[in-house]
Write a protein that holds these residues in place. Structure first.
Motif, PDB file in Angstrom:
ATOM      1  N   MET A 122      25.304  29.321  75.245  1.00 12.29           N
ATOM      2  CA  MET A 122      26.637  28.923  74.807  1.00 12.29           C
ATOM      3  C   MET A 122      27.632  30.059  75.016  1.00 12.29           C
ATOM      4  O   MET A 122      28.779  29.834  75.364  1.00 12.29           O
ATOM      5  CB  MET A 122      26.609  28.519  73.337  1.00 12.29           C
TER       6      MET A 122
ATOM      7  N   TYR B   6      35.701  28.335  79.017  1.00 12.72           N
ATOM      8  CA  TYR B   6      36.702  27.873  78.063  1.00 12.72           C
ATOM      9  C   TYR B   6      38.005  28.617  78.257  1.00 12.72           C
ATOM     10  O   TYR B   6      39.090  28.022  78.200  1.00 12.72           O
ATOM     11  CB  TYR B   6      36.199  28.081  76.624  1.00 12.72           C
TER      12      TYR B   6
ATOM     13  N   LEU C   7      41.668  27.122  79.299  1.00  9.97           N
ATOM     14  CA  LEU C   7      42.898  27.407  78.538  1.00  9.97           C
ATOM     15  C   LEU C   7      43.974  27.917  79.473  1.00  9.97           C
ATOM     16  O   LEU C   7      45.159  27.554  79.354  1.00  9.97           O
ATOM     17  CB  LEU C   7      42.606  28.428  77.437  1.00  9.97           C
TER      18      LEU C   7
ATOM     19  N   LEU D 120      47.662  26.322  79.997  1.00  6.81           N
ATOM     20  CA  LEU D 120      48.908  27.072  79.841  1.00  6.81           C
ATOM     21  C   LEU D 120      49.715  27.056  81.120  1.00  6.81           C
ATOM     22  O   LEU D 120      50.944  27.076  81.088  1.00  6.81           O
ATOM     23  CB  LEU D 120      48.595  28.507  79.419  1.00  6.81           C
TER      24      LEU D 120
ATOM     25  N   ALA E 278      51.633  23.918  81.031  1.00  3.70           N
ATOM     26  CA  ALA E 278      52.786  24.055  80.140  1.00  3.70           C
ATOM     27  C   ALA E 278      53.870  24.901  80.812  1.00  3.70           C
ATOM     28  O   ALA E 278      55.066  24.607  80.703  1.00  3.70           O
ATOM     29  CB  ALA E 278      52.361  24.691  78.818  1.00  3.70           C
TER      30      ALA E 278
ATOM     31  N   PHE F   4      54.149  26.153  74.033  1.00  6.74           N
ATOM     32  CA  PHE F   4      52.951  26.948  74.262  1.00  6.74           C
ATOM     33  C   PHE F   4      52.084  27.049  73.026  1.00  6.74           C
ATOM     34  O   PHE F   4      50.861  27.062  73.117  1.00  6.74           O
ATOM     35  CB  PHE F   4      53.353  28.337  74.763  1.00  6.74           C
TER      36      PHE F   4
ATOM     37  N   VAL G 230      50.182  23.731  72.753  1.00 10.80           N
ATOM     38  CA  VAL G 230      49.098  23.656  73.750  1.00 10.80           C
ATOM     39  C   VAL G 230      47.937  24.534  73.328  1.00 10.80           C
ATOM     40  O   VAL G 230      46.769  24.116  73.364  1.00 10.80           O
ATOM     41  CB  VAL G 230      49.629  24.079  75.142  1.00 10.80           C
ATOM     42  N   ALA G 231      48.257  25.754  72.904  1.00 12.31           N
ATOM     43  CA  ALA G 231      47.183  26.661  72.494  1.00 12.31           C
ATOM     44  C   ALA G 231      46.439  26.091  71.281  1.00 12.31           C
ATOM     45  O   ALA G 231      45.207  26.117  71.228  1.00 12.31           O
ATOM     46  CB  ALA G 231      47.759  28.040  72.168  1.00 12.31           C
TER      47      ALA G 231
ATOM     48  N   TYR H 205      44.308  23.009  72.244  1.00 13.89           N
ATOM     49  CA  TYR H 205      43.177  23.376  73.104  1.00 13.89           C
ATOM     50  C   TYR H 205      42.101  24.106  72.314  1.00 13.89           C
ATOM     51  O   TYR H 205      40.912  23.831  72.471  1.00 13.89           O
ATOM     52  CB  TYR H 205      43.645  24.263  74.263  1.00 13.89           C
ATOM     53  N   ILE H 206      42.521  25.052  71.468  1.00 15.21           N
ATOM     54  CA  ILE H 206      41.505  25.827  70.741  1.00 15.21           C
ATOM     55  C   ILE H 206      40.717  24.925  69.804  1.00 15.21           C
ATOM     56  O   ILE H 206      39.490  25.038  69.712  1.00 15.21           O
ATOM     57  CB  ILE H 206      42.166  26.989  69.982  1.00 15.21           C
TER      58      ILE H 206
ATOM     59  N   ALA I 211      38.421  22.894  71.932  1.00 16.99           N
ATOM     60  CA  ALA I 211      37.373  23.709  72.544  1.00 16.99           C
ATOM     61  C   ALA I 211      36.280  24.011  71.529  1.00 16.99           C
ATOM     62  O   ALA I 211      35.084  23.901  71.834  1.00 16.99           O
ATOM     63  CB  ALA I 211      37.969  25.013  73.085  1.00 16.99           C
TER      64      ALA I 211
ATOM     65  N   SER J 250      34.253  21.057  70.932  1.00 18.22           N
ATOM     66  CA  SER J 250      33.373  20.689  72.025  1.00 18.22           C
ATOM     67  C   SER J 250      32.110  21.525  72.067  1.00 18.22           C
ATOM     68  O   SER J 250      31.158  21.161  72.765  1.00 18.22           O
ATOM     69  CB  SER J 250      34.099  20.821  73.361  1.00 18.22           C
ATOM     70  N   THR J 251      32.100  22.655  71.351  1.00 22.82           N
ATOM     71  CA  THR J 251      30.869  23.440  71.387  1.00 22.82           C
ATOM     72  C   THR J 251      29.711  22.683  70.758  1.00 22.82           C
ATOM     73  O   THR J 251      28.557  22.920  71.092  1.00 22.82           O
ATOM     74  CB  THR J 251      31.036  24.781  70.657  1.00 22.82           C
TER      75      THR J 251
END
Lengths: 426, 781
Positions: free
Chosen positions: A343, A350, A354, A358, A361, B432, B435-436, B439-440, B443, B446-447
């Motif tokens: 993992m 990942y 990201l 970005l 965006a 931004f 989006v961050a 996504y975080i 993410a 998803s682990t």
């Protein structure tokens, strides 16, 4: 058993590389998002809106080589800048073995009929942009020296802005934004454009905070006395702008970075992949030259040296990581890691995703401020182009390494066809 | 011929110097260079200044014209290399002092037209003067400048309409030649400057016609309100500390005996123990919940010196839950403090959260909900104090991701959290940061799926994918199973009845979010009006400025949870745990707002604070009686007594069917069920006995006679009766067994007892029992 020892060694090495990739990816993301980190950062790149009376004089150097297609327009655009002509000295710099460009320049100068527009022709070696610039510096008489490249489209008010900034804020260097404008002519243009967008809008402020700023190659305004004290540009360096930036940082010059979307100098991307790789090879080779020159080691703080080192070897590091991606995929299928370790090896993936998000965006922001249309097809191309773009960057880096080792350091010039001016659609 | 004159005469325009060959004093041909007629004369006495050769047209002196030194290579030495930094050499100091000399030579009048140098004179002269701008070859080196008086400066060369301003061996500078223009293009200070206006005079016009430049929008709708009633920080700290101490006592009092140990608690403790042994769970892991929740418990047990540091395994977990509860209480206080600015409202929220009978019951038990609630509140807190800083928003995203990984159900709040992140970032940064954030969160979520993929357990074996070699549990199956669960095991109505024990809670859990929703939408009506049905309303209403408001955010958070509870699926009473926190926040801010309106009549803000304190006192007074009832119960005592009995009375290799909370204590040396003796390797949880084929078909061989002991409590008994299709083996074994011991907990509202039954093996021949259809998977909630 020595076999397991070697296995362990490679395992630890692999994990170390993964950790390095993660760190580099996160730092890169932080650099890109620096200007959006806090609300106060919004004012970092702000340009003055009320101009002061023109007071400082400018010497504008226009080095050119094999620029028959675009040079006349360039001189015209610089001449048309919104600033009193008696405070401007425009010097077009050509070499004697380039009759086409000289003819174009001469024709435009004769047409304009103004003695502030001058032509400098030189005939000696090295044949490089910084050599021409240094000769121009010898005959420069303005208070501020600046450079525009042949394909540049500066904003008409840029000199007023720099004049106001230099008077108001008493800085030595002003770097105004440069932006590639043809975002959708080729597949790699999206990412190239966004690279410049994030670099000038955000990353440069981070560098300015730390105190080591690699400058851009044009739209840099430096006080002439300072240039003369520093001895001009390094004639044998392929990226004289980065070298100048480091020497300016060493000299504790006060720098101001302006990026207003409206006032950026507009440029174009290289119009083929081969041109792009050549351009990057030149940049990377220049960075390697600066790295080995060792000037950056004289920087005062450790953070500055570390950041300078990071910027100078970044292309090679990125090349290494891009090459590791297939290796990682192969290892994923062949080597069985424990689950938690496996993992961990997904962490860089990942971070890259990201980065892609970005970038999307950023593309939206770029299109919004330049009032262009968002197209989903283009967004898809950007996503698909992400890894191929890293690969062509690595090709440039590897080529640079190869040339550095071989010792070839001729100046491979990028051809400009004025894509962003709408004359030629590639 | 005048020589060495000290005062040069001003040159008049139109005066021409001869430029043909003239005989010099020695008779050599003198070549007069062309002069440009308009010159700014400098009063140069002695040597020309060193700046001169830097020279542009302003320094070009008129041709001078005295001695000719044809062999003079001229004042221009090669410019030094660029790295040398010195400017171009000035004229060599050996230059004779006379700057320039007006020749007395006859000056034949010349027309205005100047002819290019190339048309006259010797070829060598022409060549050396520079090529026509057509770019023909030009001698690179050794260009001899005009042989003139050195100190007077080179006369300017003009060819083809261009004038050469400066020349050196390796380059020259030229520009157009326009006779009427000044030769000094860059204005130098002359000492006669007038006061120039500071600001460009045409600004108004320029600004009027140029496009509006939008400033970056960095207004942050912060709700940090200043205290109306000043309170020193240390006093507030003391109050908070006292409240947290009260919370701690309320949760820790009689912690180990009330409430009774539940099935889930045992499951999570045994999973935590398995983590310390390197497994995800002692039984095959079915991806019902992500392991991060019990990994945190495992970390706690390592920190406190072992899983039995507090008695039996579950006690250790319960102590951790107390700390999580205190942490949640602190976060509730801080969030409300920041959102409302009022100490009273924050205290009210804290009291509502910690002292509710539901909290005292459920926040002690080892549920993943407690852990996830803590991370959710941490995430909200980080957003609320972020002041639009990216670092805080990223940390909030990470905290929310951990919350999801502790209990996946909390994903239902994601839309409200995205709205909260949107609210807490400025327009400039919004794109931004959102989006961050998204996504975080995704993410990290998803682990969990990545874990399944890496273990090849994402899709079921029944799909027969090429890499599937053996039967295994799959995430896909578990997900479908959970999504399709009905209300059989836990219905909303039953849970609602349990929750109704705290009437304040149930009333405010409906009223407060609704009030906040209405009020919040009213404050942020521009949001609502951007939706299509309302777009046609009054434009003035639509353009109303947004008010900094958090009611809508809090109400959306609570409503998301309510949607989860009323969705028609399985609902256990302890699902209410996160809702307690959110309702506390909603109720406190709602009451604060209402009291604020009341105070507007009275115009005295202390009234509001006083009313809040009254509300707090009421809540406390209401909660204490229920708390007293709860504190005096000891249901877990029976379970502990059973455990001790098993330790002393049951042979260690017996197959015991137990409830999950006894698992660790019977299996692991040092546990309460083992003491210093040998553990019980065949103690298995009843659900696993019923549903795991490895247990019931392999170990037991579908034979109920192989079971030796059954430790059954009332809850387990209910389960066995309601799940006949799974529990047939155990019920069959029960019919063959006899009760050995019984432990009844005293003082509980519903009777709770633990019985130990021993299966009587009548004869060595194993009896067969009927085997119905089986299913796989572990049971967890």
């Amino acid at each position: 058993m020595s076999l397991t020892f070697i296995n362990q060694f490679f395992l630890i090495l692999y994990l170390l590389v993964i950790a390095l990739m993660v760190f580099q990816a996160i730092f890169n993301i932080r650099l890109r998002l620096f200007i959006w980190e806090k609300p106060e950062h919004a004012w970092l790149s702000h340009a003055p809106t009320i101009y002061r009376d023109p007071c400082l004089s400018f010497t504008i150097l226009l080095p050119a080589r094999n620029e028959e297609d675009v040079f006349r327009e360039t001189i015209q655009k610089v001449y048309d800048l919104n600033y009193p002509i008696e405070l401007m000295q425009i010097i077009a710099i050509c070499r004697v073995d380039d009759p086409g460009t000289i003819a174009e320049a001469q024709a435009k100068i004769s047409e304009l009929g103004d003695q502030n527009v001058q032509l400098l022709i030189y005939n000696d070696y090295p044949i490089s942009k910084p050599h021409g610039l240094n000769l121009g510096l010898q005959v420069a008489r303005g208070d501020i020296v600046t450079i525009f490249d042949a394909e540049d489209e500066p904003h008409p008010d840029i000199l007023n802005i720099v004049n106001t900034t230099m008077l108001n804020e008493d800085v030595d260097v002003v770097q105004s934004g440069v932006q590639l404008m043809n975002h959708n002519t080729k597949w790699f243009c999206f990412l190239n454009v966004l690279e410049y967008f994030f670099w000038y809008k955000s990353s440069m402020h981070f560098f300015a905070r730390i105190g080591i700023t690699p400058l851009g190659g044009n739209t840099v305004f430096v006080r002439r006395e300072l240039m003369e004290q520093l001895g001009g540009w390094d004639e044998y360096c392929l990226t004289e702008d980065a070298d100048l930036g480091i020497r300016l940082s060493l000299a504790h010059a006060r720098m101001r970075i302006i990026y207003e979307d409206e006032y950026v100098t507009r440029e174009e991307t290289p119009y083929t992949i081969a041109q792009f790789i050549r351009q990057r090879t030149r940049w990377n080779q220049g960075f390697i030259q600066i790295l080995f020159k060792g000037e950056w080691l004289k920087l005062q703080k450790f953070s500055q040296r570390l950041l300078a080192f990071y910027v100078l070897i970044l292309p090679e590091v990125q090349a290494l990581f891009a090459l590791l991606v297939p290796v990682a995929i192969v290892m994923f299928f062949l080597v069985k890691f424990p689950v938690w370790l496996a993992m961990f090896t997904f962490f860089p993936l990942y971070c890259f995703v990201l980065g892609v998000c970005l970038d999307l965006a950023g593309l939206h922001e770029f299109l919004k401020v330049h009032k262009r249309k968002w197209r989903w097809r283009e967004a898809l191309i950007l996503v698909l182009a992400f890894f191929p773009y890293q690969w062509i960057l690595s090709m440039g880096a590897l080529r640079a390494l190869y040339r550095a080792m071989k010792g070839t350091s001729n100046w491979e010039k990028t051809v400009h066809i004025g894509q962003h001016r709408g004359r030629i659609t590639a | 011929m005048k020589q060495n004159s000290q005062e040069p005469e001003p040159q008049h325009p139109g005066d021409q110097q001869p430029w043909g060959p003239v005989a010099g004093p020695q008779g050599e041909p003198v070549w007069y260079p062309q002069q440009s007629p308009v010159m700014i004369q400098r009063k140069v006495v002695g040597q020309p200044n060193a700046n001169a050769p830097g020279g542009l047209a302003g320094n070009i002196q008129p041709g001078s014209y005295g001695q000719v030194r044809p062999n003079d290579m001229g004042p221009y030495s090669a410019p030094p290399g660029a790295s040398n930094g010195s400017p171009v050499q000035p004229y060599p100091p050996s230059a004779p002092p006379a700057p320039f000399i007006q020749s007395a030579m006859p000056m034949p009048p010349q027309g205005q037209a100047v002819q290019p140098v190339g048309t006259n004179g010797a070829d060598w002269r022409r060549n050396s003067a520079g090529a026509a701008p057509g770019g023909s070859a030009f001698i690179a080196q050794g260009v001899s400048p005009q042989a003139t008086n050195i100190q007077s400066g080179p006369p300017p060369q003009i060819y083809n309409g261009n004038i050469i301003l400066f020349r050196s061996p390796n380059f020259f500078l030229s520009t157009v030649y326009r006779p009427g223009q000044r030769q000094d293009p860059i204005r130098k200070p002359t000492g006669h400057t007038v006061m120039t206006p500071k600001v460009n005079p045409q600004q108004v016009n320029r600004v009027a016609i140029s496009e509006t430049l939008l400033m970056p929008n960095v207004t942050l709708h912060t709700t940090k309100q200043t205290r109306a009633i000043p309170l020193p920080a240390w006093l507030e700290a003391i109050i908070v500390f006292l409240s947290l101490a009260v919370t701690f006592v309320a949760h820790a009092y009689n912690l180990f005996n009330f409430p009774r140990y539940e099935l889930d608690e045992g499951t999570y403790m045994s999973n935590a123990w398995a983590i310390t042994q390197g497994l995800i769970s002692p039984y095959p892991y079915g991806y019902g919940h992500s392991p991060l929740g019990w990994m945190q418990i495992a970390a706690w047990t390592q920190l406190t010196g072992g899983i039995f540091a507090f008695g039996n395994a579950l006690n250790s977990g319960r102590v951790l839950m107390v700390f999580y509860a205190v942490g949640c209480a602190l976060l509730v206080y801080l969030i409300m403090r920041r959102l409302s600015g009022s100490l009273g409202a924050a205290l009210l929220a804290l009291v509502l959260f910690s002292l509710s009978p539901l909290s005292i019951t459920y926040q002690r038990e080892i549920y993943l909900d407690n852990i996830a609630t803590f991370w959710l509140l941490l995430s909200i807190y980080l957003l609320v104090i972020s002041n639009s800083r990216l670092l805080y928003i990223v940390m909030a995203a990470i905290a929310f991701g951990i919350c999801f990984l502790s209990k996946e159900v909390f994903l239902v709040v994601l839309p409200a959290m995205i709205y909260a992140a949107w609210l807490h970032s400025t327009k400039f940064q919004r794109k931004f940061t959102i989006v961050a954030f998204i996504y975080i969160v995704l993410a990290i979520c998803s682990t969990f799926v990545l874990l399944a993929i890496l273990k090849d357990e994402l899709f079921p074996y029944s799909w027969h994918l090429p890499w599937d070699t053996h039967n295994h549990l799959s995430m896909w199956d578990t997900f479908l199973q959970q999504a399709q669960r009905g209300q059989k095991y836990g219905s909303f109505i039953n849970s609602w009845l349990v929750w109704s024990h705290d009437t304040v809670f149930v009333i405010s859990s409906v009223a407060a979010p609704l009030f906040n929703l209405a009020y919040g939408l009213w404050n942020r009506k521009h949001l609502l009006f951007s939706l299509p049905p309302f777009k046609f309303l009054n434009r003035r209403l639509r353009n109303a400025t947004p008010v900094p408001d958090r009611h809508l955010m809090l109400s959306l958070l609570a409503i998301c949870f309510w949607l989860l509870l009323v969705r028609g699926g399985q609902v256990y009473p302890f699902y209410v745990i996160p809702l307690i926190a959110l309702i506390a926040l909603n109720a406190a801010i709602a009451l604060n707002t209402i009291l604020g309106w009341v105070v507007k009549l009275v115009r005295f803000d202390v009234v509001r604070a006083t009313l809040l304190v009254v509300a707090i006192a009421t809540i406390i007074a209401y909660d204490i009686p229920s708390a007293e009832i709860l504190f005096n119960q000891d249901p877990a005592l029976a379970q502990q007594q059973a455990l001790v009995w098993v330790r002393t009375h049951v042979p260690h290799n017996a197959f015991i069917v137990i409830n999950s909370y006894m698992y660790v204590d019977l299996r692991v040396p040092g546990g309460q069920g083992v003491g210093n003796g040998a553990p019980f390797p065949h103690a298995e949880v009843y659900w696993n006995v019923a549903t795991d084929p490895e247990l019931y078909s392999q170990t037991l061989g579908n034979n109920c006679d192989r079971i030796d002991y059954i430790v059954i409590d009332s809850e387990m008994g209910t389960d066995i009766k309601t799940n006949e299709d799974h529990m047939w083996l155990i019920s069959a074994a029960l019919t063959l067994s006899v009760k050995r011991a019984e432990f009844i907990s005293g003082g509980s509202t519903d009777s709770f007892d633990v019985q130990v039954w021993q299966v009587i093996h009548k004869n060595p021949v194993p009896r067969s029992c009927t085997a119905p259809v089986s299913s796989t998977g572990t049971m967890d909630r």
